[in-house]
Design a protein around this motif. Sequence first.
Motif, PDB file in Angstrom:
ATOM      1  N   GLN A 111       0.820  -1.210   0.000  1.00  0.00           N
ATOM      2  CA  GLN A 111       0.000   0.000   0.000  1.00  0.00           C
ATOM      3  C   GLN A 111       0.857   1.264   0.000  1.00  0.00           C
ATOM      4  O   GLN A 111       0.427   2.305   0.488  1.00  0.00           O
ATOM      5  CB  GLN A 111      -0.955   0.001   1.198  1.00  0.00           C
ATOM      6  CG  GLN A 111      -1.932  -1.161   1.208  1.00  0.00           C
ATOM      7  CD  GLN A 111      -3.381  -0.723   1.270  1.00  0.00           C
ATOM      8  OE1 GLN A 111      -4.019  -0.537   0.255  1.00  0.00           O
ATOM      9  NE2 GLN A 111      -3.906  -0.567   2.459  1.00  0.00           N
ATOM     10  N   GLU A 112       2.050   1.162  -0.564  1.00  0.00           N
ATOM     11  CA  GLU A 112       2.906   2.335  -0.707  1.00  0.00           C
ATOM     12  C   GLU A 112       3.195   2.516  -2.192  1.00  0.00           C
ATOM     13  O   GLU A 112       4.086   1.897  -2.748  1.00  0.00           O
ATOM     14  CB  GLU A 112       4.195   2.176   0.101  1.00  0.00           C
ATOM     15  CG  GLU A 112       3.957   2.126   1.605  1.00  0.00           C
ATOM     16  CD  GLU A 112       5.259   2.067   2.386  1.00  0.00           C
ATOM     17  OE1 GLU A 112       6.292   2.520   1.858  1.00  0.00           O
ATOM     18  OE2 GLU A 112       5.236   1.559   3.516  1.00  0.00           O
ATOM     19  N   HIS A 113       2.420   3.387  -2.840  1.00  0.00           N
ATOM     20  CA  HIS A 113       2.502   3.550  -4.281  1.00  0.00           C
ATOM     21  C   HIS A 113       3.463   4.676  -4.648  1.00  0.00           C
ATOM     22  O   HIS A 113       3.560   5.680  -3.928  1.00  0.00           O
ATOM     23  CB  HIS A 113       1.118   3.842  -4.856  1.00  0.00           C
ATOM     24  CG  HIS A 113       0.123   2.759  -4.593  1.00  0.00           C
ATOM     25  ND1 HIS A 113       0.146   1.552  -5.248  1.00  0.00           N
ATOM     26  CD2 HIS A 113      -0.922   2.681  -3.731  1.00  0.00           C
ATOM     27  CE1 HIS A 113      -0.836   0.790  -4.819  1.00  0.00           C
ATOM     28  NE2 HIS A 113      -1.497   1.449  -3.889  1.00  0.00           N
ATOM     29  N   PRO A 114       4.161   4.545  -5.772  1.00  0.00           N
ATOM     30  CA  PRO A 114       5.066   5.623  -6.209  1.00  0.00           C
ATOM     31  C   PRO A 114       4.289   6.872  -6.582  1.00  0.00           C
ATOM     32  O   PRO A 114       3.091   6.812  -6.889  1.00  0.00           O
ATOM     33  CB  PRO A 114       5.776   5.008  -7.425  1.00  0.00           C
ATOM     34  CG  PRO A 114       4.892   3.903  -7.888  1.00  0.00           C
ATOM     35  CD  PRO A 114       4.203   3.377  -6.662  1.00  0.00           C
ATOM     36  N   PRO A 115       4.961   8.024  -6.579  1.00  0.00           N
ATOM     37  CA  PRO A 115       4.280   9.298  -6.844  1.00  0.00           C
ATOM     38  C   PRO A 115       3.490   9.313  -8.149  1.00  0.00           C
ATOM     39  O   PRO A 115       2.386   9.875  -8.196  1.00  0.00           O
ATOM     40  CB  PRO A 115       5.433  10.301  -6.873  1.00  0.00           C
ATOM     41  CG  PRO A 115       6.475   9.704  -5.987  1.00  0.00           C
ATOM     42  CD  PRO A 115       6.379   8.223  -6.211  1.00  0.00           C
ATOM     43  N   ALA A 116       4.016   8.718  -9.208  1.00  0.00           N
ATOM     44  CA  ALA A 116       3.311   8.746 -10.496  1.00  0.00           C
ATOM     45  C   ALA A 116       1.976   8.008 -10.419  1.00  0.00           C
ATOM     46  O   ALA A 116       0.979   8.443 -11.005  1.00  0.00           O
ATOM     47  CB  ALA A 116       4.187   8.132 -11.586  1.00  0.00           C
ATOM     48  N   VAL A 117       1.954   6.904  -9.693  1.00  0.00           N
ATOM     49  CA  VAL A 117       0.722   6.128  -9.546  1.00  0.00           C
ATOM     50  C   VAL A 117      -0.277   6.895  -8.687  1.00  0.00           C
ATOM     51  O   VAL A 117      -1.482   6.920  -8.971  1.00  0.00           O
ATOM     52  CB  VAL A 117       1.016   4.746  -8.935  1.00  0.00           C
ATOM     53  CG1 VAL A 117      -0.271   3.962  -8.685  1.00  0.00           C
ATOM     54  CG2 VAL A 117       1.927   3.943  -9.861  1.00  0.00           C
ATOM     55  N   LEU A 118       0.206   7.535  -7.633  1.00  0.00           N
ATOM     56  CA  LEU A 118      -0.664   8.349  -6.786  1.00  0.00           C
ATOM     57  C   LEU A 118      -1.298   9.482  -7.586  1.00  0.00           C
ATOM     58  O   LEU A 118      -2.496   9.753  -7.457  1.00  0.00           O
ATOM     59  CB  LEU A 118       0.127   8.916  -5.608  1.00  0.00           C
ATOM     60  CG  LEU A 118       0.558   7.931  -4.522  1.00  0.00           C
ATOM     61  CD1 LEU A 118       1.544   8.599  -3.575  1.00  0.00           C
ATOM     62  CD2 LEU A 118      -0.646   7.421  -3.744  1.00  0.00           C
ATOM     63  N   ARG A 119      -0.509  10.132  -8.415  1.00  0.00           N
ATOM     64  CA  ARG A 119      -1.036  11.242  -9.210  1.00  0.00           C
ATOM     65  C   ARG A 119      -2.059  10.757 -10.231  1.00  0.00           C
ATOM     66  O   ARG A 119      -3.037  11.441 -10.523  1.00  0.00           O
ATOM     67  CB  ARG A 119       0.107  11.973  -9.929  1.00  0.00           C
ATOM     68  CG  ARG A 119       0.988  12.805  -9.006  1.00  0.00           C
ATOM     69  CD  ARG A 119       1.877  13.740  -9.799  1.00  0.00           C
ATOM     70  NE  ARG A 119       2.788  13.008 -10.682  1.00  0.00           N
ATOM     71  CZ  ARG A 119       4.001  12.608 -10.336  1.00  0.00           C
ATOM     72  NH1 ARG A 119       4.458  12.865  -9.117  1.00  0.00           N
ATOM     73  NH2 ARG A 119       4.765  11.958 -11.189  1.00  0.00           N
ATOM     74  N   HIS A 120      -1.842   9.553 -10.753  1.00  0.00           N
ATOM     75  CA  HIS A 120      -2.748   9.037 -11.782  1.00  0.00           C
ATOM     76  C   HIS A 120      -4.093   8.611 -11.199  1.00  0.00           C
ATOM     77  O   HIS A 120      -5.146   8.924 -11.768  1.00  0.00           O
ATOM     78  CB  HIS A 120      -2.093   7.849 -12.490  1.00  0.00           C
ATOM     79  CG  HIS A 120      -2.965   7.230 -13.553  1.00  0.00           C
ATOM     80  ND1 HIS A 120      -3.182   7.830 -14.772  1.00  0.00           N
ATOM     81  CD2 HIS A 120      -3.686   6.074 -13.571  1.00  0.00           C
ATOM     82  CE1 HIS A 120      -3.991   7.077 -15.503  1.00  0.00           C
ATOM     83  NE2 HIS A 120      -4.316   6.011 -14.798  1.00  0.00           N
ATOM     84  N   TYR A 121      -4.054   7.883 -10.080  1.00  0.00           N
ATOM     85  CA  TYR A 121      -5.279   7.299  -9.531  1.00  0.00           C
ATOM     86  C   TYR A 121      -5.946   8.151  -8.456  1.00  0.00           C
ATOM     87  O   TYR A 121      -7.131   7.954  -8.169  1.00  0.00           O
ATOM     88  CB  TYR A 121      -4.996   5.907  -8.958  1.00  0.00           C
ATOM     89  CG  TYR A 121      -4.877   4.838 -10.010  1.00  0.00           C
ATOM     90  CD1 TYR A 121      -6.011   4.239 -10.563  1.00  0.00           C
ATOM     91  CD2 TYR A 121      -3.636   4.418 -10.467  1.00  0.00           C
ATOM     92  CE1 TYR A 121      -5.910   3.255 -11.533  1.00  0.00           C
ATOM     93  CE2 TYR A 121      -3.522   3.434 -11.439  1.00  0.00           C
ATOM     94  CZ  TYR A 121      -4.664   2.855 -11.968  1.00  0.00           C
ATOM     95  OH  TYR A 121      -4.553   1.880 -12.931  1.00  0.00           O
ATOM     96  N   ALA A 122      -5.207   9.057  -7.841  1.00  0.00           N
ATOM     97  CA  ALA A 122      -5.800   9.865  -6.766  1.00  0.00           C
ATOM     98  C   ALA A 122      -5.385  11.323  -6.865  1.00  0.00           C
ATOM     99  O   ALA A 122      -4.915  11.912  -5.884  1.00  0.00           O
ATOM    100  CB  ALA A 122      -5.417   9.293  -5.405  1.00  0.00           C
ATOM    101  N   PRO A 123      -5.566  11.952  -8.017  1.00  0.00           N
ATOM    102  CA  PRO A 123      -5.184  13.375  -8.136  1.00  0.00           C
ATOM    103  C   PRO A 123      -5.993  14.273  -7.209  1.00  0.00           C
ATOM    104  O   PRO A 123      -5.510  15.317  -6.773  1.00  0.00           O
ATOM    105  CB  PRO A 123      -5.474  13.690  -9.609  1.00  0.00           C
ATOM    106  CG  PRO A 123      -6.523  12.688 -10.016  1.00  0.00           C
ATOM    107  CD  PRO A 123      -6.188  11.438  -9.249  1.00  0.00           C
ATOM    108  N   ASP A 124      -7.216  13.859  -6.879  1.00  0.00           N
ATOM    109  CA  ASP A 124      -8.070  14.659  -6.010  1.00  0.00           C
ATOM    110  C   ASP A 124      -7.520  14.734  -4.592  1.00  0.00           C
ATOM    111  O   ASP A 124      -7.768  15.712  -3.878  1.00  0.00           O
ATOM    112  CB  ASP A 124      -9.493  14.090  -5.987  1.00  0.00           C
ATOM    113  CG  ASP A 124      -9.540  12.590  -5.717  1.00  0.00           C
ATOM    114  OD1 ASP A 124      -8.559  11.886  -6.041  1.00  0.00           O
ATOM    115  OD2 ASP A 124     -10.559  12.118  -5.180  1.00  0.00           O
TER     116      ASP A 124
END
Length: 213
Positions: A111-124
């Motif tokens: 449950q520790e995602h890289p920044p690019a994945v965080l920006r893609h799936y949870a930009p809000d």
Amino acid sequence: MTGFHVGAVAALFYVDMGAILAAVILWIAAGMLGIGMGYHRLLTHRGYTTPKPVEYFLSLCGTLAVEGGPANWVVTHRIHHRFSDQDGDPHTPRDGGWWAHMGWILVGRAQEHPPAVLRHYAPDLIKDRYYRWLNNFYYIPLLVVGVLLFIFGGWGVLLWGVFLRLILALHSTWLVNSATHLWGKRRFETDDDSRNSWWVALLSFGEGWHNNH
């Protein structure tokens, strides 16, 4: 995780009503308010709206479940919905029942995602300063609660309110990933293996009605 399980067993030697009450209150706060209403229905699916202070409070409650920071939790669940029981699903029982239940947590940094994945799936969430902080330091609220439980209640209240409560709640949540994709009834013919399970629903504040979801 081993330490949490050891602490949960130790809690059984400190049984009193105050400790049990603390565990029940924190189970409701973390499981129902935090994970069910906050992380899942509000943050992940945006199924309803609240004033920001209420949203932040529910998210804070979610950290007490120690299932990761809000952004990481949301990303994992959104990925699960996108690839449910297909390649890319982080916890499908098609990769094994044990894997779906807790293997995916124990191996690697699930449950520790890289920044690019965080920006893609949870930009809000990533654009919100509060959620960026809470995502990185999600363990701090539980540490504070644990210290307060020990100061005002002693070892028994700490072991029940943190360790035993956490283990029961975690396994209840993981049953939604494992059991409700293996056993139960299917009201709707979906492309995944989701099923409705009344007994998982009882343990997880309704999340066991997984095929409905």
